[in-house]
Design a protein around this motif. Sequence first.
Motif, short mmCIF file in Angstrom:
data_model
loop_
_atom_site.label_atom_id
_atom_site.label_comp_id
_atom_site.label_asym_id
_atom_site.label_seq_id
_atom_site.Cartn_x
_atom_site.Cartn_y
_atom_site.Cartn_z
N TYR A 192 45.38 26.61 46.48
CA TYR A 192 44.64 27.44 45.46
C TYR A 192 44.66 26.45 44.22
N ARG A 193 43.42 26.27 43.66
CA ARG A 193 43.31 25.89 42.23
C ARG A 193 42.42 26.57 41.63
N PRO A 194 42.82 27.05 40.19
CA PRO A 194 41.90 28.17 39.67
C PRO A 194 40.78 27.19 39.14
N PRO A 195 39.52 27.83 39.06
CA PRO A 195 38.28 27.35 38.33
C PRO A 195 38.62 27.27 36.80
N VAL A 196 37.85 26.17 36.19
CA VAL A 196 37.77 26.33 34.77
C VAL A 196 36.35 27.14 34.31
N TRP A 197 36.60 27.63 33.23
CA TRP A 197 35.65 28.28 32.48
C TRP A 197 35.50 27.87 31.13
N PRO A 198 34.50 27.57 30.58
CA PRO A 198 33.02 27.25 31.28
C PRO A 198 33.35 25.90 32.28
N SER A 199 32.39 25.78 33.16
CA SER A 199 32.43 24.88 34.11
C SER A 199 32.57 23.39 33.51
N ARG A 200 33.12 22.48 34.33
CA ARG A 200 33.00 21.11 33.83
C ARG A 200 32.63 20.28 35.04
N PRO A 201 32.05 19.02 34.99
CA PRO A 201 31.74 18.40 36.30
C PRO A 201 32.99 17.79 37.00
N ASP A 202 34.21 17.58 36.24
CA ASP A 202 35.42 16.93 36.76
C ASP A 202 36.32 17.86 37.05
N ARG A 203 36.25 19.19 36.99
CA ARG A 203 37.15 20.25 37.24
C ARG A 203 36.61 21.11 38.42
N GLN A 204 37.56 21.86 38.95
CA GLN A 204 37.25 22.97 39.93
C GLN A 204 36.18 23.93 39.41
N GLN A 205 35.34 23.86 40.31
CA GLN A 205 34.24 24.78 39.83
C GLN A 205 34.17 26.47 40.17
N MET A 206 33.88 27.18 39.51
CA MET A 206 34.01 28.74 39.78
C MET A 206 32.94 28.82 40.75
N MET A 207 33.04 29.60 41.99
CA MET A 207 32.38 29.86 43.18
C MET A 207 31.46 31.19 42.94
N MET A 208 32.27 32.11 42.39
CA MET A 208 31.64 33.35 42.24
C MET A 208 32.58 34.01 40.98
N HIS A 209 31.88 35.01 40.46
CA HIS A 209 32.82 35.75 39.49
C HIS A 209 32.38 37.43 39.85
N LEU A 210 33.15 38.24 39.47
CA LEU A 210 32.94 39.74 39.49
C LEU A 210 32.33 40.08 38.27
N ASP A 211 31.34 41.14 38.20
CA ASP A 211 30.86 41.73 37.06
C ASP A 211 31.26 43.30 37.23
N ILE A 212 31.87 43.69 36.36
CA ILE A 212 32.30 45.25 36.27
C ILE A 212 31.88 45.93 35.08
N GLN A 213 31.14 47.11 35.39
CA GLN A 213 30.53 47.87 34.29
C GLN A 213 31.79 48.77 34.02
N VAL A 214 31.63 48.95 32.41
CA VAL A 214 32.51 49.93 31.93
C VAL A 214 31.94 50.62 30.76
N ASP A 215 32.44 51.57 30.09
CA ASP A 215 31.54 52.63 29.39
C ASP A 215 32.09 52.09 27.92
N ASP A 216 33.06 51.66 27.48
CA ASP A 216 33.75 51.21 26.27
C ASP A 216 34.15 49.82 26.54
N LEU A 217 33.44 48.72 26.10
CA LEU A 217 33.92 47.33 26.25
C LEU A 217 35.26 46.72 25.67
N GLU A 218 35.33 47.21 24.35
CA GLU A 218 36.54 46.92 23.62
C GLU A 218 37.80 47.77 24.15
N ARG A 219 37.70 48.62 24.38
CA ARG A 219 38.81 49.48 25.15
C ARG A 219 39.06 49.02 26.63
#
Length: 125
Positions: A58-85
């Motif tokens: 396993y090699r972690p992806p780079v965020w934001p993506s760069r053409p010369d590095r491991q790309q993010m294949m997917m990500h999780l979106d998690i809804q919350v009630d209080d973003l800062e908390r």
Amino acid sequence: MRLAAATLDAPDARELADFYLRLLTGWAVRPGEDGPDWVHILPPDGGTGLSFQTEPAYRPPVWPSRPDRQQMMMHLDIQVDDLERETARAVAEGARLAEFQPQDEVRVLLDPAGHPFCLYTQTPQ
């Protein structure tokens, strides 16, 4: 057909599953579905779960993506009630806040294995 889970590779499946169990309140390991190299967790309502698989190369992806590095294949979106908390709680559980934040109402974080995931609040329509 029904989507049962999304699977995330990691250097240690158990370690990453433990992080998401702490993050996603009420989720639990599906009985008989865990081992040293594989863990499957489910939400309390029994819907689509998350699986974790140990991948020694396993090699972690780079965020934001760069053409010369491991790309993010997917990500999780998690809804919350209080973003800062919830951002602070995710960091306390082991996530890292990504340097690049493309939106004010979303927080991009990296889990302990380096997978990007987003916390967001529902905006009124």
